[in-house]
Scaffold this motif. Structure first.
Motif, PDB file in Angstrom:
ATOM      1  N   THR A   1       0.842  -1.193   0.000  1.00 13.74           N
ATOM      2  CA  THR A   1       0.000   0.000   0.000  1.00 13.74           C
ATOM      3  C   THR A   1       0.881   1.248   0.000  1.00 13.74           C
ATOM      4  O   THR A   1       2.090   1.177   0.259  1.00 13.74           O
ATOM      5  N   PHE A   2       0.272   2.411  -0.263  1.00 10.81           N
ATOM      6  CA  PHE A   2       1.019   3.663  -0.226  1.00 10.81           C
ATOM      7  C   PHE A   2       1.545   3.945   1.178  1.00 10.81           C
ATOM      8  O   PHE A   2       2.670   4.429   1.342  1.00 10.81           O
ATOM      9  N   VAL A   3       0.743   3.625   2.187  1.00 14.49           N
ATOM     10  CA  VAL A   3       1.181   3.855   3.571  1.00 14.49           C
ATOM     11  C   VAL A   3       2.395   2.993   3.891  1.00 14.49           C
ATOM     12  O   VAL A   3       3.367   3.449   4.502  1.00 14.49           O
TER      13      VAL A   3
ATOM     14  N   SER B   1      -1.857  -0.138  -7.175  1.00 14.78           N
ATOM     15  CA  SER B   1      -2.486   1.120  -7.586  1.00 14.78           C
ATOM     16  C   SER B   1      -2.769   1.093  -9.080  1.00 14.78           C
ATOM     17  O   SER B   1      -1.895   0.764  -9.884  1.00 14.78           O
TER      18      SER B   1
ATOM     19  N   THR C   1      -1.091  10.465  -5.573  1.00 15.25           N
ATOM     20  CA  THR C   1      -1.840   9.699  -4.564  1.00 15.25           C
ATOM     21  C   THR C   1      -1.007   9.550  -3.295  1.00 15.25           C
ATOM     22  O   THR C   1      -1.520   9.692  -2.179  1.00 15.25           O
TER      23      THR C   1
ATOM     24  N   GLN D   1      -1.735  10.851   0.550  1.00 15.54           N
ATOM     25  CA  GLN D   1      -1.655   9.948   1.705  1.00 15.54           C
ATOM     26  C   GLN D   1      -0.721  10.526   2.772  1.00 15.54           C
ATOM     27  O   GLN D   1      -0.996  10.426   3.975  1.00 15.54           O
TER      28      GLN D   1
ATOM     29  N   CYS E   1      -2.527  13.238   4.615  1.00 15.10           N
ATOM     30  CA  CYS E   1      -3.520  12.633   5.503  1.00 15.10           C
ATOM     31  C   CYS E   1      -2.855  12.068   6.758  1.00 15.10           C
ATOM     32  O   CYS E   1      -3.336  12.292   7.874  1.00 15.10           O
TER      33      CYS E   1
END
Length: 305
Positions: free
Chosen positions: A2-4, A38, A46, A50, A53
């Motif tokens: 994931t991006f995180v 993705s 994106t 993130q 956020c």
């Protein structure tokens, strides 16, 4: 990935504030972008969203503004480390992954499962290829099990006649610490580097103790056959195999590729071949096995704990 996970992996690796462009560039260098789940056309945008956020939600990612540009960093307070990783990434730890090699060398030689002679593979001796071509190819250490080391010449000869030469090759990927932020990168690096051997292992001094993390680590080990070893600096011989590796047939195509790419690996196989022909192992051809006092001095000198 994931991006995180990508963000946390990069920030944990660099341990310094970075801009969005720097994080993306480093992720590309580490080979993480290719593993992103993705379908978007602008994945860097994106990731930037993130990051914003994460910083706004008060997570372990912080940010500050410098010259009209935001830089992001991984918070390193004692409380946050305990909450997020349960590890020992405290300031002042200066030892490197390669400083842990003697611990594994000793454990792999004395442990009943391995009884192996181990050699460090120096990536610096590898032939350089195009960017990404030879990434995640070389293991950090390799080991050789010589099954008849303690046998008499007669027994060794009979074993050969009975076709029972059970030599084994091991591959080890060494890390200082493994937690959710780097688990997938480190684990699949071990998969890529070690799947050629009879048994491949991810080795670290510290693993997160979170129940969910251990469960995920076990799931990955079971799914991909990579074993997991946790080193114990207080008593190296009491290091643990957290999850056993699945035994495989040797991938000789990959072995041949490694021979051509890396002189250290070529030297290791030359030692193995010589030992098999001689009918006995020559420990001097591999990394030295430190005695108790030597090991204690090494661990103290490097600040390993």
């Amino acid at each position: 990935m994931t991006f995180v996970e990508l963000i946390l992996t990069v920030l944990n690796e660099t341990e310094q504030p970075m801009t969005v462009d720097q994080i993306w560039s480093k992720a590309d260098e580490m080979g993480l972008i290719a593993s992103l789940h993705s379908a978007g056309k602008t994945p860097k945008n994106t990731m930037s969203a993130q990051l914003t956020c994460l910083a706004n939600k008060g997570t372990s990612v912080g940010r500050f503004k410098e010259n009209k540009t935001y830089r992001y960093f991984l918070k390193r307070s004692d409380k946050q480390i305990s909450k997020d990783t349960s590890l020992h990434s405290m300031p002042g730890k200066q030892y490197k992954e390669r400083d842990l090699h003697p611990l594994l060398v000793r454990f792999a030689n004395t442990n009943e499962h391995f009884k192996a002679f181990v050699k460090t593979i120096y990536h610096e001796t590898s032939i350089k290829g195009s960017k990404g071509e030879n990434e995640w190819v070389h293991p950090d250490l390799v080991g050789f099990y010589f099954p008849y080391e303690a046998y008499s010449p007669l027994t060794r000869e009979l074993a050969k006649q009975f076709n029972q030469n059970q030599y084994r090759l091991f591959s080890f990927e060494m890390k200082r610490e493994v937690h959710y932020g780097n688990l997938r990168e480190y684990f699949f690096q071990a998969v890529s580097n070690s799947s050629w051997a009879n048994e491949g292992y991810l080795v670290a001094l510290h693993f997160s103790k979170e129940e969910k993390f251990i469960s995920e680590l076990g799931r990955l080990s079971n799914a991909f056959g990579i074993g997991v070893i946790e080193l114990n600096p207080d008593n190296v011989d009491q290091s643990r195999i957290l999850f056993p590796a699945r035994e495989n047939q040797i991938d000789w195509d990959t072995v041949d590729k490694l021979v051509l790419l890396n002189k250290s690996f070529q030297s290791f196989l030359e030692s193995v071949e010589g030992d098999i022909k001689a009918g006995k192992a020559h420990p001097g051809e591999y990394d030295p096995i430190l005695a108790d006092q030597q090991m204690t001095e090494w661990i103290d000198e490097k600040g390993i704990k």
